[in-house]
Design a protein around this motif. Structure first.
Motif, mmCIF file in Angstrom:
data_model
loop_
_atom_site.group_PDB
_atom_site.id
_atom_site.type_symbol
_atom_site.label_atom_id
_atom_site.label_comp_id
_atom_site.label_asym_id
_atom_site.label_seq_id
_atom_site.Cartn_x
_atom_site.Cartn_y
_atom_site.Cartn_z
ATOM 1 N N UNK A 1 0.831 -1.207 0.000
ATOM 2 C CA UNK A 1 0.000 0.000 0.000
ATOM 3 C C UNK A 1 0.865 1.256 0.000
ATOM 4 N N UNK A 2 0.474 2.204 -0.829
ATOM 5 C CA UNK A 2 1.082 3.533 -0.885
ATOM 6 C C UNK A 2 -0.088 4.495 -0.987
ATOM 7 N N UNK A 3 -0.175 5.454 -0.081
ATOM 8 C CA UNK A 3 -1.329 6.355 -0.028
ATOM 9 C C UNK A 3 -1.718 6.851 -1.422
ATOM 10 N N UNK A 4 -2.995 6.648 -1.773
ATOM 11 C CA UNK A 4 -3.528 7.107 -3.042
ATOM 12 C C UNK A 4 -3.456 6.093 -4.174
ATOM 13 N N UNK A 5 -2.699 5.020 -4.010
ATOM 14 C CA UNK A 5 -2.588 4.004 -5.060
ATOM 15 C C UNK A 5 -3.937 3.316 -5.243
ATOM 16 N N UNK A 6 -4.298 3.030 -6.492
ATOM 17 C CA UNK A 6 -5.585 2.424 -6.811
ATOM 18 C C UNK A 6 -5.377 1.179 -7.670
ATOM 19 N N UNK A 7 -6.070 0.094 -7.321
ATOM 20 C CA UNK A 7 -6.016 -1.163 -8.059
ATOM 21 C C UNK A 7 -7.457 -1.626 -8.274
ATOM 22 N N UNK A 8 -7.792 -2.074 -9.486
ATOM 23 C CA UNK A 8 -9.117 -2.631 -9.745
ATOM 24 C C UNK A 8 -8.975 -4.139 -9.895
ATOM 25 N N UNK A 9 -9.834 -4.874 -9.177
ATOM 26 C CA UNK A 9 -9.830 -6.342 -9.226
ATOM 27 C C UNK A 9 -11.221 -6.808 -9.626
ATOM 28 N N UNK A 10 -11.270 -7.727 -10.596
ATOM 29 C CA UNK A 10 -12.544 -8.287 -11.049
ATOM 30 C C UNK A 10 -12.475 -9.803 -10.964
ATOM 31 N N UNK A 11 -13.497 -10.403 -10.365
ATOM 32 C CA UNK A 11 -13.608 -11.853 -10.333
ATOM 33 C C UNK A 11 -14.640 -12.239 -11.387
ATOM 34 N N UNK B 1 -13.891 -12.303 -2.550
ATOM 35 C CA UNK B 1 -14.759 -11.641 -3.524
ATOM 36 C C UNK B 1 -15.614 -12.691 -4.227
ATOM 37 N N UNK B 2 -16.916 -12.470 -4.246
ATOM 38 C CA UNK B 2 -17.833 -13.379 -4.933
ATOM 39 C C UNK B 2 -17.586 -13.331 -6.437
ATOM 40 N N UNK B 3 -18.001 -14.391 -7.116
ATOM 41 C CA UNK B 3 -17.876 -14.441 -8.573
ATOM 42 C C UNK B 3 -18.696 -13.321 -9.204
ATOM 43 N N UNK B 4 -18.225 -12.864 -10.339
ATOM 44 C CA UNK B 4 -18.913 -11.841 -11.126
ATOM 45 C C UNK B 4 -19.043 -10.511 -10.393
ATOM 46 N N UNK B 5 -18.063 -10.180 -9.554
ATOM 47 C CA UNK B 5 -18.034 -8.885 -8.879
ATOM 48 C C UNK B 5 -16.703 -8.206 -9.174
ATOM 49 N N UNK B 6 -16.648 -6.920 -8.914
ATOM 50 C CA UNK B 6 -15.405 -6.179 -9.048
ATOM 51 C C UNK B 6 -15.352 -5.136 -7.943
ATOM 52 N N UNK B 7 -14.146 -4.683 -7.653
ATOM 53 C CA UNK B 7 -13.969 -3.654 -6.630
ATOM 54 C C UNK B 7 -12.716 -2.853 -6.941
ATOM 55 N N UNK B 8 -12.739 -1.610 -6.521
ATOM 56 C CA UNK B 8 -11.561 -0.770 -6.620
ATOM 57 C C UNK B 8 -10.920 -0.745 -5.230
ATOM 58 N N UNK B 9 -9.653 -1.089 -5.162
ATOM 59 C CA UNK B 9 -8.904 -1.061 -3.910
ATOM 60 C C UNK B 9 -8.097 0.225 -3.888
ATOM 61 N N UNK B 10 -8.290 1.033 -2.841
ATOM 62 C CA UNK B 10 -7.600 2.313 -2.712
ATOM 63 C C UNK B 10 -6.796 2.295 -1.419
ATOM 64 N N UNK B 11 -5.519 2.623 -1.511
ATOM 65 C CA UNK B 11 -4.665 2.658 -0.325
ATOM 66 C C UNK B 11 -4.879 3.971 0.418
ATOM 67 N N UNK B 12 -5.264 3.862 1.676
ATOM 68 C CA UNK B 12 -5.464 5.034 2.524
ATOM 69 C C UNK B 12 -4.128 5.583 2.999
ATOM 70 N N UNK B 13 -3.218 4.679 3.343
ATOM 71 C CA UNK B 13 -1.898 5.052 3.847
ATOM 72 C C UNK B 13 -0.919 3.957 3.438
ATOM 73 N N UNK B 14 0.156 3.776 4.172
ATOM 74 C CA UNK B 14 1.169 2.796 3.780
ATOM 75 C C UNK B 14 0.874 1.368 4.245
ATOM 76 N N UNK B 15 -0.282 1.146 4.892
ATOM 77 C CA UNK B 15 -0.594 -0.202 5.366
ATOM 78 C C UNK B 15 -2.056 -0.620 5.203
ATOM 79 N N UNK B 16 -2.925 0.260 4.712
ATOM 80 C CA UNK B 16 -4.353 -0.041 4.699
ATOM 81 C C UNK B 16 -4.996 0.176 3.333
#
Length: 68
Positions: free
Chosen positions: A5-15, A44-59
């Motif tokens: 995690x790095x504050x502000x980093x964004x990752x999109x994950x789709x199952x 994550x359930x099948x057929x879902x997606x989410x954007x993961x956003x880092x709040x800080x260096x660990x979350x």
């Protein structure tokens, strides 16, 4: 597995699994996702997606906020 995690980093994950399999998303070692403990996977359930956003260096937080 998510990168560290790095504050502000964004990752999109789709199952997109057609067999309704659950995808376990793990944070980098020492990091946490939503309200889970450090190193715990988010399911994550099948057929879902989410954007993961880092709040800080660990979350990481998900949008939408997935159950954890």
């Amino acid at each position: 597995k998510l990168p560290a995690a790095v504050a502000g980093k964004t990752i999109i994950v789709k199952n997109s699994d057609a067999a309704n399999a659950v995808l376990k998303v793990y944070p980098a070692t020492g990091d946490a996702i939503n309200a889970l403990s450090a190193n715990a996977a988010l399911s994550m359930a099948a057929k879902t997606s989410a954007m993961f956003v880092a709040l800080d260096s660990t979350t990481w937080y998900t949008t939408p906020l997935l159950p954890s």
